[in-house]
Design an enzyme around this catalytic site. Structure first.
Site, mmCIF file in Angstrom:
data_model
loop_
_atom_site.group_PDB
_atom_site.id
_atom_site.type_symbol
_atom_site.label_atom_id
_atom_site.label_comp_id
_atom_site.label_asym_id
_atom_site.label_seq_id
_atom_site.Cartn_x
_atom_site.Cartn_y
_atom_site.Cartn_z
ATOM 1 N N GLU A 70 -5.404 -4.586 -6.236
ATOM 2 C CA GLU A 70 -6.428 -5.048 -7.170
ATOM 3 C C GLU A 70 -6.966 -6.623 -6.722
ATOM 4 O O GLU A 70 -7.929 -7.361 -6.806
ATOM 5 C CB GLU A 70 -5.231 -6.164 -8.477
ATOM 6 C CG GLU A 70 -4.296 -7.032 -8.393
ATOM 7 C CD GLU A 70 -3.149 -6.583 -7.419
ATOM 8 O OE1 GLU A 70 -2.804 -5.649 -7.071
ATOM 9 O OE2 GLU A 70 -2.437 -7.757 -7.554
ATOM 10 N N HIS A 95 -1.200 -5.587 -2.573
ATOM 11 C CA HIS A 95 -1.732 -5.794 -4.506
ATOM 12 C C HIS A 95 -3.350 -4.877 -3.751
ATOM 13 O O HIS A 95 -4.074 -5.309 -3.062
ATOM 14 C CB HIS A 95 -2.316 -7.262 -3.988
ATOM 15 C CG HIS A 95 -0.852 -7.745 -4.450
ATOM 16 N ND1 HIS A 95 -0.626 -8.556 -5.619
ATOM 17 C CD2 HIS A 95 0.229 -7.925 -3.398
ATOM 18 C CE1 HIS A 95 0.435 -8.693 -5.658
ATOM 19 N NE2 HIS A 95 1.032 -8.907 -4.101
ATOM 20 N N CYS A 120 3.940 -5.252 -6.167
ATOM 21 C CA CYS A 120 4.586 -5.884 -6.078
ATOM 22 C C CYS A 120 5.547 -7.141 -6.681
ATOM 23 O O CYS A 120 6.611 -5.900 -7.213
ATOM 24 C CB CYS A 120 3.984 -7.893 -5.729
ATOM 25 S SG CYS A 120 4.659 -8.770 -4.583
HETATM 26 N N1 LIG Z 1 3.244 -11.830 -5.635
HETATM 27 C C1 LIG Z 1 4.556 -11.268 -5.734
HETATM 28 O O1 LIG Z 1 4.496 -10.569 -6.437
HETATM 29 C C2 LIG Z 1 5.206 -12.130 -5.343
HETATM 30 C C3 LIG Z 1 5.826 -11.960 -4.995
HETATM 31 C C4 LIG Z 1 8.042 -11.791 -5.138
HETATM 32 N N2 LIG Z 1 7.959 -12.151 -5.898
HETATM 33 C C5 LIG Z 1 8.183 -11.804 -3.512
HETATM 34 O O2 LIG Z 1 7.848 -12.891 -3.216
HETATM 35 O O3 LIG Z 1 8.786 -11.648 -3.222
#
Ligand SMILES: NC(=O)CC[C@H](N)C(=O)O
EC number: 6.3.5.3
Length: 219
Positions: free
Chosen positions: A193, A191, A86
């Site tokens: 994890e 994700h 992400c």
């Molecule tokens: N879950 C994450 O890593 C956050 C998301 C990311 N920074 C976004 O909103 O695109």
């Protein structure tokens, strides 16, 4: 087998990553973003979150942290594998370690839900021990709409790691994750994890981390 989790100001998935990596059999340490030496890790994990508050663009500021120069050398010298989840994926594209860019979701809304992804290239250390054809893994992002001008290049070179079954964010070619050309870097929006135990869903996320550990052990 040792994993290092890089932590930037604003990272928020580091503890979940530690839990899941330990479940997969890794010894885990944290690497603060101004650290300049990551020699001893078999896997470098760049977790999700909002590094530097996602100011400018998600990942755009984190790429200037001192540790990212060292990640570049780590990849170039084949010292181990790098997995960016992400915000980690966003940082890797901003740093030029992965091709393309993560732009705003087509709905312009933050999306948080479970998605199914197909495993596309199974010949890599990240995926070769995954037993299933598709995995259920949560997403949580506002800037997950993957774009690349030369989509054919990714396809022809087998750089697509995962594709969404039902595209949630507008990503070109339903792309959920990609590799670099050396197949030692994987970036993905879902994700793993967050689904590392049956009680958190069905445990599919652990498949990826176990595949990585097994591949590193058999090297
Ligand atoms: N879950 C994450 O890593 C956050 C998301 C990311 N920074 C976004 O909103 O695109």
């Amino acid at each position: 087998m040792k994993a290092g989790i890089i932590v930037f100001p604003g990272t928020n998935c580091d503890r979940d990553a530690e839990f899941a990596l330990k479940m997969a059999g890794f010894d885990v340490e944290y690497i603060w973003h101004d650290f300049e030496n990551i020699k001893k890790y078999n896997l470098v994990f760049i977790p999700g979150g909002f590094s530097y508050g996602d100011y400018l663009r998600a990942g755009a500021l984190a790429k200037f942290s001192p540790v990212m120069k060292e990640v570049e050398r780590y990849v170039e010298e084949d010292r181990g594998l790098v997995l960016g989840i992400c915000n980690g994926f966003q940082i890797l594209t901003e740093a030029g370690l992965l091709k393309g860019a993560l732009t705003k979701n087509k709905t312009l809304k933050f999306i948080c839900k479970d998605v199914d992804v197909k495993v596309i290239n199974k010949e890599t250390p990240f995926a070769k021990h995954i037993k299933k054809e598709s995995l259920t893994i949560p997403i949580a992002h506002a800037e997950g709409n993957y774009y690349i001008e030369d989509y054919d290049y990714l396809k022809e070179n087998n750089l697509i790691a995962f594709e969404y079954v039902d595209n949630p964010n507008g990503s070109i070619g339903n792309i959920a994750g990609i590799y670099n050309e050396k197949f030692n870097v994987l970036g993905m929006m879902p994700h793993p994890e967050r689904n590392s135990l049956k009680t958190l869903g069905n445990g599919d996320g652990l498949e990826i981390l176990l595949s990585i550990r097994r591949a590193l052990e058999n090297e």
